[in-house]
Design a protein around this motif. Structure first.
Motif, PDB file in Angstrom:
ATOM      1  N   ALA A  39      40.817  46.804  41.102  1.00  0.00           N
ATOM      2  CA  ALA A  39      40.226  45.497  41.418  1.00  0.00           C
ATOM      3  C   ALA A  39      38.698  45.556  41.326  1.00  0.00           C
ATOM      4  N   THR A  58      35.256  36.794  46.373  1.00  0.00           N
ATOM      5  CA  THR A  58      35.362  38.257  46.299  1.00  0.00           C
ATOM      6  C   THR A  58      34.406  38.856  45.263  1.00  0.00           C
ATOM      7  N   CYS A 148      42.666  36.784  55.531  1.00  0.00           N
ATOM      8  CA  CYS A 148      43.537  35.973  54.675  1.00  0.00           C
ATOM      9  C   CYS A 148      42.659  35.001  53.917  1.00  0.00           C
ATOM     10  N   ASP A 150      39.996  35.544  52.427  1.00  0.00           N
ATOM     11  CA  ASP A 150      38.646  35.810  52.923  1.00  0.00           C
ATOM     12  C   ASP A 150      37.892  36.587  51.846  1.00  0.00           C
ATOM     13  N   VAL A 154      40.321  41.594  48.373  1.00  0.00           N
ATOM     14  CA  VAL A 154      41.077  40.992  47.264  1.00  0.00           C
ATOM     15  C   VAL A 154      42.560  41.019  47.659  1.00  0.00           C
ATOM     16  N   ARG A 156      45.463  39.884  46.455  1.00  0.00           N
ATOM     17  CA  ARG A 156      46.583  40.208  45.570  1.00  0.00           C
ATOM     18  C   ARG A 156      46.689  41.707  45.334  1.00  0.00           C
ATOM     19  N   LYS A 169      51.820  37.856  34.452  1.00  0.00           N
ATOM     20  CA  LYS A 169      50.821  37.626  33.396  1.00  0.00           C
ATOM     21  C   LYS A 169      49.964  36.422  33.753  1.00  0.00           C
ATOM     22  N   ASN A 172      49.335  35.780  39.097  1.00  0.00           N
ATOM     23  CA  ASN A 172      49.853  35.653  40.465  1.00  0.00           C
ATOM     24  C   ASN A 172      50.722  36.851  40.826  1.00  0.00           C
ATOM     25  N   GLY A 222      47.303  38.666  32.986  1.00  0.00           N
ATOM     26  CA  GLY A 222      46.666  38.877  34.290  1.00  0.00           C
ATOM     27  C   GLY A 222      45.199  38.514  34.351  1.00  0.00           C
ATOM     28  N   CYS A 229      39.926  27.207  34.104  1.00  0.00           N
ATOM     29  CA  CYS A 229      41.058  27.027  35.023  1.00  0.00           C
ATOM     30  C   CYS A 229      40.847  25.766  35.865  1.00  0.00           C
ATOM     31  N   GLY A 254      43.998  21.765  42.908  1.00  0.00           N
ATOM     32  CA  GLY A 254      44.849  22.867  42.473  1.00  0.00           C
ATOM     33  C   GLY A 254      45.656  22.526  41.236  1.00  0.00           C
ATOM     34  N   GLN A 259      52.656  28.523  37.161  1.00  0.00           N
ATOM     35  CA  GLN A 259      53.752  28.986  38.022  1.00  0.00           C
ATOM     36  C   GLN A 259      55.015  28.167  37.749  1.00  0.00           C
TER      37      GLN A 259
END
Ligand code: B12
Length: 368
Positions: A39, A58, A148, A150, A154, A156, A169, A172, A222, A229, A254, A259
């Motif tokens: 990461a 992050t 959370c 935050d 990171v 994920r 990919k 998520n 990924g 986005c 969003g 997904q």
């Protein structure tokens, strides 16, 4: 932060899973409290390539957000958690303010769509469970810090290292047999637990998320280019890039397209519905007119849990103007006056978006 010094009793991991389950959290794992090298590299390289757009989060301090010991120096393990945010599908696409028990209360002719993770305060529900876990550890004399969504970690990557799922990919984290409609969080603690085994890749040769992205934001497996986005563009300050305004469609906050196209998520998410209290209001769609009739402070009171740059409701109005252009019909009688008011108003950014919406209505043959 927990008590300092004193005796520490070992808390059984099963006690923690019980606490989690009582909060609707059924996926708990343990990650090592060490630096997350992958990461760190990703944040640094993607930042250098400009893929973070104007995001901080992050990216602001990768040394910190990839090292649990920057949050708790004597951390021994990181307890990671995933909580479902999959609600039952709304019965009517136009319904607003549905509650967990009664759906479809109010109908509006012109409304904006809200992505699943933001329809209910799912972070608050997860944090409540994580706080109880932390409290249990603290009572036994340990230190424990809840994080959370935050900037300090990171989520994920730590969840992946704690065995909760694999990286799709679409970037998520997918929980095996359940999909990606999960929010993630963790408790960093000085208590030590055996580390979980990471989950193997489950995407195989599937590339459906690539084609599903309305703006082509998934640029490699990924890897998301935040400049494209929609989930970032609706939160960002300033002018909404013109090339992506049509693609925004009716999204107010969003975007779930990558997904919604994902086979394991389509197939399994209904198996793992979110547990939400019956009286929880569900904001599946929001009334667009409200963004022009309510004051900034009223809007922040209602939608303030949604991140928006500088906590400026102005950017929600900007998004709403684009949606009006994309989806208003002749039935929305208030729209022409509103667009004229904003096109001639003293906010140059909103004026430009109002003019764009007027042109778009002409293009859609809604106005002459
Ligand atoms: C910044 C951010 C965003 C940004 C950027 C997203 C991004 N991909 O980085 C924007 C605003 C666009 C965004 C959008 C969304 N977000 Co967001 N976001 C965050 C935040 C604050 C930081 C993420 C981060 O650090 N990214 C840094 C980059 C480097 O990470 P990455 O993209 O995940 O990169 C990893 C992979 O590439 C992987 N990797 C490396 N090599 C390879 C190779 C292969 C083949 C693969 C598959 C992967 C892989 O390693 C990298 C490092 O871990 C986190 C909360 C947090 N504190 O972590 C939430 C978070 C990631 N978001 C979340 C959610 C729910 C969303 C949305 C679904 C919301 C929505 N519906 O609009 C979308 C999904 C968009 C997407 N496809 O990623 C959840 C994700 C839950 C989950 N199950 O994955 C999080 C964890 C919040 C939370 N606590 O629950 N988000």
């Amino acid at each position: 932060m927990g008590k300092q010094g004193g005796t520490r009793a070992q808390v059984e991991f099963a006690d923690l899973t019980d606490i989690a389950a009582s909060h609707g959290i059924f996926n708990l794992g343990v990650a090592p409290a060490s630096v997350m090298e992958r990461a760190r590299t990703a944040l640094t390289e993607r930042k250098a390539a400009g893929l973070h757009s104007t995001m901080q989060f992050t990216y602001r301090n990768p040394e910190r957000s990839t090292d649990p010991r920057r949050t708790l120096p004597d951390a021994g393990s990181v307890i990671v958690a995933a909580r479902s945010y999959q609600l039952p599908e709304p019965e009517s696409a136009g319904s607003l303010e549905m509650t967990g028990s009664e759906q479809g209360e109010v109908l509006s002719p012109l409304s904006g769509r809200v992505a699943r993770y933001a329809q209910v305060d799912h972070y608050a529900l997860l944090i409540a469970g994580l706080r109880d876990i932390a409290e249990r550890l603290q009572t036994a004399g340990h230190r424990a810090v809840v994080l959370c969504d935050d900037n300090a970690i990171v989520d994920r990557e730590i969840a992946y290292l704690g065995g909760l799922g694999w990286f799709g990919k679409n970037a998520n984290l997918l929980v095996p047999g359940a999909g990606s409609y999960f929010v993630l969080g963790c408790v960093i603690t000085d208590a030590e637990y055996p580390v979980s085994t990471p989950v193997a890749d489950g995407c195989g040769g599937c590339v459906r998320c690539f084609d599903s992205c309305p703006t082509g934001a998934i640029i490699a497996p990924g890897v998301i280019d935040a400049n494209r986005c929609l989930a970032w563009l609706v939160q960002q300050a300033g002018t909404f890039p013109e090339e992506f305004r049509k693609a925004l469609g009716d999204r107010m906050y969003g975007c779930d397209d990558c997904q919604e196209a994902c086979p394991p998520t389509i197939r399994f998410s209904s198996r793992r519905p979110a547990e939400v209290p019956d009286d929880t209001p569900v904001m599946a769609r929001v009334d667009l007119r409200e963004f022009f009739t309510k004051s900034d402070s009223e809007l922040l009171e209602r939608y303030g849990r949604w991140y928006v740059a500088d906590r400026e409701p102005r950017w929600w109005r900007r998004n709403a103007l684009i949606i009006i252009g994309n989806s208003a019909t002749e039935a929305d009688h208030w729209v022409p006056d509103l667009l004229e008011e904003y096109a001639e108003g003293d906010d140059p950014i909103l004026a430009e978006h109002a003019r764009w919406a007027m042109k778009r209505l002409v293009e859609r043959e809604i106005r002459g």
